[in-house]
Design an enzyme around this catalytic site. Structure first.
Site, PDB file in Angstrom:
ATOM      1  N   GLN A 333       3.663   1.146  -6.821  1.00 51.33           N
ATOM      2  CA  GLN A 333       2.510   1.216  -5.938  1.00 51.33           C
ATOM      3  C   GLN A 333       2.967   0.854  -4.549  1.00 51.33           C
ATOM      4  OE1 GLN A 333      -1.241   1.423  -6.587  1.00 51.33           O
ATOM      5  NE2 GLN A 333      -0.952   1.721  -4.397  1.00 51.33           N
ATOM      6  N   GLY A 334       2.768   1.735  -3.615  1.00 53.17           N
ATOM      7  CA  GLY A 334       3.174   1.432  -2.250  1.00 53.17           C
ATOM      8  C   GLY A 334       1.962   1.384  -1.346  1.00 53.17           C
ATOM      9  N   ASP A 451       9.514   1.911   7.756  1.00 55.69           N
ATOM     10  CA  ASP A 451       9.289   1.052   6.601  1.00 55.69           C
ATOM     11  C   ASP A 451      10.543   0.922   5.739  1.00 55.69           C
ATOM     12  OD1 ASP A 451       7.842  -0.677   5.083  1.00 55.69           O
ATOM     13  OD2 ASP A 451       6.663   0.840   4.043  1.00 55.69           O
TER      14      ASP A 451
END
Ligand SMILES: *[C@@H]1O[C@H](CO)[C@@H](O)[C@H](O)[C@H]1NC(C)=O
Ligand SMILES: *[C@@H]1O[C@H](CO)[C@@H](O)[C@H](O)[C@H]1NC(C)=O
Ligand SMILES: *[C@@H]1O[C@H](CO)[C@@H](O)[C@H](O)[C@H]1NC(C)=O
Ligand SMILES: *[C@@H]1O[C@H](CO)[C@@H](O)[C@H](O)[C@H]1NC(C)=O
Ligand SMILES: *[C@@H]1O[C@H](CO)[C@@H](O)[C@H](O)[C@H]1NC(C)=O
Ligand SMILES: *[C@@H]1O[C@H](CO)[C@@H](O)[C@H](O)[C@H]1NC(C)=O
Ligand SMILES: *[C@@H]1O[C@H](CO)[C@@H](O)[C@H](O)[C@H]1NC(C)=O
Ligand SMILES: *[C@@H]1O[C@H](CO)[C@@H](O)[C@H](O)[C@H]1NC(C)=O
Ligand SMILES: *[C@@H]1O[C@H](CO)[C@@H](O)[C@H](O)[C@H]1NC(C)=O
Length: 650
Positions: A333-334, A451
């Site tokens: 899950q990002g 990121d």
């Protein structure tokens, strides 16, 4: 049919389809965002956010099937209740678009810093609410609102006011009797007013009546404004001097497609018209054929035909490939969405990213972006295979990279120290640097990743690194709110000039890369937001000052590493995290330093982030007592670290 002609037809199909979707109106405009004051205690935010995200994942497919959804996740005081619904006059396609955008925007209440435990977002086409208390039996609440327009009615305001009162009275008695939905208009002379009332699906007739009971009084207070909206826990009522609703009997059953086609045919002329007519005939033939097979998903199916060999995947195929996004297929899950493993019909294993962010702009931007980004190929970048934009959610399809992320390998449950020997770590750092250098300097797009972190570096079967999620940042609108920034970067990896001034250049990636190098060599996370003694950055800087850099190397390597390489690597890490962006080298220079084709300069002071005030503090090269010892609080990811957990709740 010549291939060129056929190709023109295909292009026209796509054009028509895009126009078709552009002409309808999902009314994805905000009427009000109401966030609650109640905040989750810091220790519980991680779990609350995870449950929140689970409800968000569950709610969209339901809305796209039945137009409303009520889902619950979690237990005890961490339960999240979420409800979503579209206005009943919207077509299913518009419903999907409106809801997707609504879901994105309700995040503005989200428990990131303030830990808000409830929020509602009223759009004119749809509605979403989440809360930590049960509200599926609620029709009125203390947070209910009446929102009036800004402009006064230009015309006979007395007559307009009478019309509003009559209309609102009518709608509020009609809606409870008609399945909770009514539209209507009142006209006297040349003065008209239009209205729509809807009670949410969980509200029964008597509760609907109760919910709309105050509407006449509340909304007549808006007159002489052109518009007014009643926004209650159980219902919505809007009046306007413009007709905004769709009262055509079969809304959304493909008739809007015919309408748009007619518009195009009427406005085109000459040779182009011939082509358009030809394509229109083919369009209808094709459409009829498809209708037999599967009526609802004609858009997806047609686009699939148009673009079969290229990047477009159909939503259903991907849905099936991932076993309907079954939890057992979830890879992670990002911040931008959940990732699932999927097996395509031809047996190819892929990773499917189900994007949290999905707005109407996607149709405009996304295809281009995917086309451009998919042209980017490098051995150290995860390959983007395609996307699906026609379903209820936007999906990205990536090559499947089997050996998890560097984060999982270093800090996961089963510590995989064997694979991450010094040689592996060296290759991970070098490969990541090469991938970044390609993104920054060699690709035609000049992509800043924004990121870079351990969980975004995946490992293939040979434990070679591949950077995931590049290019995604380009899809976020430039700077709407802090959300995009927060989602796009993970604190602790974020360059100081980016945190404080939002200044974004390649050097922000270089900073994140520096943090990553130090983490990989030291086998320790840079938790700059925990109360623990000091960050790993601080420790390495102190040891550098003391001339004992080698003491920082991960003790779990048990001395099995090349001392010179390790100390050079740490020095490169320090050079990359220097406070001044200008002093940080470019990624191609970093690659040269790693491969010993370039001298490594003496690093200047790195910035340190004060754990309580989020100010950029200054730490000197004098080693403090705690910073000498590195085994304290090793490898523990803190449950209190809200930023981390929001980005990747695990
Ligand atoms: C939220 O809290 C602020 C300050 O504590 C207060 O002024 C405001 O009225 C509160 N709002 C709600 C909806 O409770
Ligand atoms: C909550 O969501 C998780 C993850 O999607 C799922 O495994 C779990 O079954 C859900 N719990 C409830 C009560 O629905
Ligand atoms: C939530 O429940 C847990 C345990 O059930 C408790 O420790 C915690 O204090 C509760 N939090 C609130 C805000 O009630
Ligand atoms: C709704 O249900 C909750 C929990 O079951 C209850 O506490 C509350 O009183 C109910 N509210 C109404 C308006 O019935
Ligand atoms: C309608 O819903 C309310 C609240 O949910 C409930 O108290 C009431 O009994 C329901 N009435 C009917 C007829 O079902
Ligand atoms: C409506 O009609 C009246 C006269 O019947 C006229 O004075 C007024 O300008 C008209 N208003 C609009 C908005 O057309
Ligand atoms: C309002 O309601 C009355 C009675 O239900 C009906 O006769 C009238 O036509 C309605 N007016 C409009 C504008 O819908
Ligand atoms: C709406 O009406 C209700 C009941 O008549 C009243 O309590 C409430 O204050 C009104 N709200 C507004 C915004 O006028
Ligand atoms: C839709 O509303 C308009 C104006 O309110 C009206 O003229 C038209 O007849 C309505 N169409 C249908 C199908 O009800």
């Amino acid at each position: 049919m010549s291939p060129t002609f056929f190709f023109s037809l295909l292009c026209l199909f796509s054009l028509l389809l895009l126009l078709n979707s552009a002409l309808s109106d999902p009314r994805a405009t905000q009427a009000a965002l109401i966030c609650e004051n109640d905040t989750a205690p810091a220790a519980e935010r991680t779990a609350f956010v995870a449950n929140f995200l689970a409800t968000m994942d569950a709610v969209t497919p339901l809305v796209s099937r039945q137009r409303y959804a009520a889902v619950v996740n979690g237990s005890g005081n961490l339960t999240v209740y979420t409800f979503g619904e579209c206005m009943k006059d919207l077509s299913q396609q518009d419903c999907n678009l409106c809801f997707a955008k609504c879901k994105t925007q309700v995040l503005r209440c989200l428990p990131f810093q303030i830990g808000t435990r409830g929020g509602r977002l009223f759009f004119d086409g749809c509605y979403i609410r989440y809360d930590d208390t049960y509200f599926f039996n609620q029709s009125v609440s203390a947070e209910d609102k009446t929102v009036c327009g800004t402009a006064n009615y230009q015309g006979n305001q007395g007559v307009f006011g009478d019309n509003v009162v009559e209309l609102v009275r009518n709608l509020s008695t009609e809606a409870p009797r008609r399945d909770g939905f009514a539209v209507g208009t009142v006209t006297r002379g040349n003065t008209s007013v239009y209205g729509l009332a809807q009670c949410w699906e969980f509200v029964n007739g008597s509760a609907c009546e109760e919910c709309l009971a105050g509407s006449v009084k509340n909304l007549s207070s808006c007159v002489p404004k052109e518009e007014g909206r009643l926004l209650n826990a159980g219902c919505y009522l809007r009046y306007s001097n413009q007709k905004f609703y769709d009262n055509s009997t079969d809304s959304g059953q493909g008739n809007s497609g015919n309408r748009s086609l007619a518009v195009i045919l009427a406005t085109t002329s000459g040779g182009f018209a011939v082509l358009v007519t030809a394509s229109a005939i083919a369009f209808f033939l094709r459409k009829r054929q498809l209708k037999k097979r599967r009526e609802r998903k004609q858009l997806g199916a047609l686009l699939e035909t148009v673009n079969k060999s290229k990047l477009n995947f159909s939503y259903e195929v991907l849905e099936k490939a991932s076993n309907y996004f079954h939890n057992s297929n979830k890879l992670g899950q990002g911040g931008s969405g959940s990732v699932y493993k999927g097996v395509l019909p031809d047996g190819k294993v892929v990773a499917i990213k189900r994007l949290f962010f999905n707005t109407t702009q996607w149709v405009d931007h996304f295809f281009n972006e995917v086309n451009l980004i998919s042209g980017i190929r490098h051995k150290n970048l995860v390959e983007l295979l395609g996307c699906s934009i026609t379903g209820p959610e936007s999906l990205l399809v990536y090559e499947y990279v089997p050996n998890q992320s560097v984060h999982d390998n270093l800090f996961g449950g089963t510590k995989n120290v064997l694979q991450l020997c010094w040689g592996s770590r060296y290759r991970i750092i070098l490969g990541t640097a090469e991938g970044l250098a390609y993104l920054h300097e060699e690709s035609n797009l000049r992509i800043i990743h924004r990121d870079i972190k351990l969980s975004n570096i995946l490992l293939d079967e040979d434990y070679e690194p591949k950077i995931a999620d590049f290019g995604l940042a380009r899809l976020f609108p430039e700077d709407k709110t802090h959300i995009s920034t927060v989602i796009a970067g993970t604190l602790g990896y974020m360059a100081p000039e980016y945190i404080t001034r939002g200044k974004l250049t390649e050097k922000a990636d270089v900073y994140s890369f520096g943090v990553l190098v130090i983490e990989v060599v030291c086998g320790r996370k840079n938790n700059s937001y925990t109360q623990s003694s000091c960050s790993v950055l601080q420790m390495v800087w102190s040891l550098y000052g003391a001339g004992k850099l080698i003491d920082a190397v991960d003790p779990s390597l048990e001395g099995n590493f090349n001392v010179e390489e390790a100390s050079q690597m740490l020095q490169i890490g320090l050079v990359c995290v220097q406070a001044s962006a200008d002093l940080r080298p470019s990624m191609s220079t970093v690659v040269k330093m790693i491969t010993r084709n370039h001298e490594i300069p003496q690093p200047k002071q790195p910035p340190f982030i004060n754990s309580t005030s989020t100010e950029i503090g200054r730490g000197g090269p004098t080693p403090s007592r705690e910073c000498r010892s590195q085994q304290d609080s090793n490898t523990q990811s803190s449950g209190n670290d809200m930023t981390e957990s929001w980005i990747e709740p695990r």
